[in-house]
Design an enzyme around this catalytic site. Structure first.
Site, PDB file in Angstrom:
ATOM      1  N   SER A  65       0.827  -1.210   0.000  1.00 22.19           N
ATOM      2  CA  SER A  65       0.000   0.000   0.000  1.00 22.19           C
ATOM      3  C   SER A  65       0.861   1.261   0.000  1.00 22.19           C
ATOM      4  O   SER A  65       1.998   1.264   0.468  1.00 22.19           O
ATOM      5  CB  SER A  65      -0.900   0.026   1.239  1.00 22.19           C
ATOM      6  OG  SER A  65      -1.657  -1.160   1.328  1.00 22.19           O
TER       7      SER A  65
HETATM    8  N1  SAH Z   1      -0.757  -3.997   3.749  1.00 17.59           N
HETATM    9  C1  SAH Z   1      -0.217  -4.826   2.708  1.00 17.59           C
HETATM   10  C2  SAH Z   1      -1.213  -4.877   1.586  1.00 17.59           C
HETATM   11  C3  SAH Z   1      -1.016  -5.994   0.642  1.00 17.59           C
HETATM   12  S1  SAH Z   1      -2.215  -6.083  -0.659  1.00 17.59           S
HETATM   13  C4  SAH Z   1       1.079  -4.210   2.250  1.00 17.59           C
HETATM   14  O1  SAH Z   1       1.189  -2.978   2.334  1.00 17.59           O
HETATM   15  O2  SAH Z   1       1.982  -4.912   1.791  1.00 17.59           O
HETATM   16  C5  SAH Z   1      -3.497  -7.058   0.066  1.00 17.59           C
HETATM   17  C6  SAH Z   1      -3.156  -8.470   0.427  1.00 17.59           C
HETATM   18  O3  SAH Z   1      -4.377  -9.102   0.849  1.00 17.59           O
HETATM   19  C7  SAH Z   1      -2.622  -9.334  -0.716  1.00 17.59           C
HETATM   20  O4  SAH Z   1      -1.383  -9.873  -0.339  1.00 17.59           O
HETATM   21  C8  SAH Z   1      -3.681 -10.423  -0.901  1.00 17.59           C
HETATM   22  O5  SAH Z   1      -3.147 -11.686  -1.245  1.00 17.59           O
HETATM   23  C9  SAH Z   1      -4.310 -10.461   0.486  1.00 17.59           C
HETATM   24  N2  SAH Z   1      -5.661 -11.048   0.534  1.00 17.59           N
HETATM   25  C10 SAH Z   1      -6.696 -10.889  -0.322  1.00 17.59           C
HETATM   26  N3  SAH Z   1      -7.774 -11.608   0.090  1.00 17.59           N
HETATM   27  C11 SAH Z   1      -7.406 -12.229   1.243  1.00 17.59           C
HETATM   28  C12 SAH Z   1      -8.054 -13.129   2.134  1.00 17.59           C
HETATM   29  N4  SAH Z   1      -9.325 -13.552   1.948  1.00 17.59           N
HETATM   30  N5  SAH Z   1      -7.376 -13.585   3.207  1.00 17.59           N
HETATM   31  C13 SAH Z   1      -6.086 -13.196   3.436  1.00 17.59           C
HETATM   32  N6  SAH Z   1      -5.411 -12.345   2.622  1.00 17.59           N
HETATM   33  C14 SAH Z   1      -6.055 -11.869   1.539  1.00 17.59           C
END
Ligand code: SAH
Length: 218
Positions: A65
């Site tokens: 993010s």
């Molecule tokens: N805060 C993180 C955001 C990553 S993007 C950062 O800054 O790195 C969002 C993440 O949510 C992705 O890695 C995706 O695989 C995960 N995601 C999506 N659906 C999900 C679910 N049902 N359970 C767990 N993770 C999930």
């Protein structure tokens, strides 16, 4: 510690231009973001851009993010430092580490195994002992260790996942998450009081979708 100084000037600049300039004031959030080396969490190929004002690709179609969004969401949780926190969507692990600095303990769920493994390795190399990463489906939360004082979700569902609402602390547990279909998402803060959920809409956002079930990526 060596990592505290590594690219420190870029972090100070990131916080000043992208975060305090846009109104985030929580001292603990600002201090944690000035300290934690974001470039450790960004893939090598994007290291140069680690402190830029944007999300960046982390592989598997996912992104780390934008720094401002992380700061805003953390501020919106108003953590005192004593909380047990659940994070859904570990991704790079950057926000997980910040939560480890701002709360008592954090457990983070990620559905894509290689991302979870990579994030866990970085957190352990930085010495985080109060941050744990679990491969699983965030729609189910983690009933084994519920209730949580705070829940933070980094991928957007189109409805409030019932298990997450159930696993929030009954008296004032707080959850921040993006919600809605792509192109029409809002960041919301949900505060639980008994069986009631108070929902506040904070701003328009664009997150990757929250996907049900585990990924089969190895
Ligand atoms: N805060 C993180 C955001 C990553 S993007 C950062 O800054 O790195 C969002 C993440 O949510 C992705 O890695 C995706 O695989 C995960 N995601 C999506 N659906 C999900 C679910 N049902 N359970 C767990 N993770 C999930």
């Amino acid at each position: 510690m060596e990592y505290l100084e590594n690219r420190k000037a870029e972090r100070l600049e990131m916080v000043r231009r992208q975060i305090t300039a846009r109104g985030v004031r929580n001292r603990k959030v600002l201090s944690a973001m000035r300290t934690l080396p974001r470039h450790y969490f960004v893939p090598e190929a994007y290291s140069e851009c680690a402190y830029d004002d944007c999300p960046l690709p982390i592989g598997f179609g996912q992104t780390i993010s934008q720094p401002f969004m992380v700061a805003y969401m953390l501020e919106a949780l108003s953590l005192s430092g004593a909380e047990k926190v659940l994070e859904v969507g570990t991704g790079s692990g950057y926000q997980t580490a910040l939560l480890g600095m701002l709360a008592s303990e954090v457990t983070s769920i990620e559905r894509i195994t290689p991302l979870a493994v990579r994030a866990a390795r970085i957190l352990s190399s930085l010495g985080f002992e109060n941050a744990k990463i679990i491969v699983g489906d965030g729609f189910e939360g983690l009933s084994e260790i519920a209730p949580f004082d705070a829940i933070i979700v980094s991928a957007a569902p189109t409805f409030i996942p019932p298990a997450l609402a159930e696993q929030l602390r009954e008296d004032g547990g707080c959850m921040i998450m993006p919600m809605g279909a792509f192109g029409a998402q809002s960041l919301v803060r949900i505060t639980r009081s008994g069986d009631d959920l108070m929902i506040e809409r904070l701003m328009d956002v664009a997150f990757v979708p929250m996907i049900q079930g585990l990924s089969d990526l190895e």
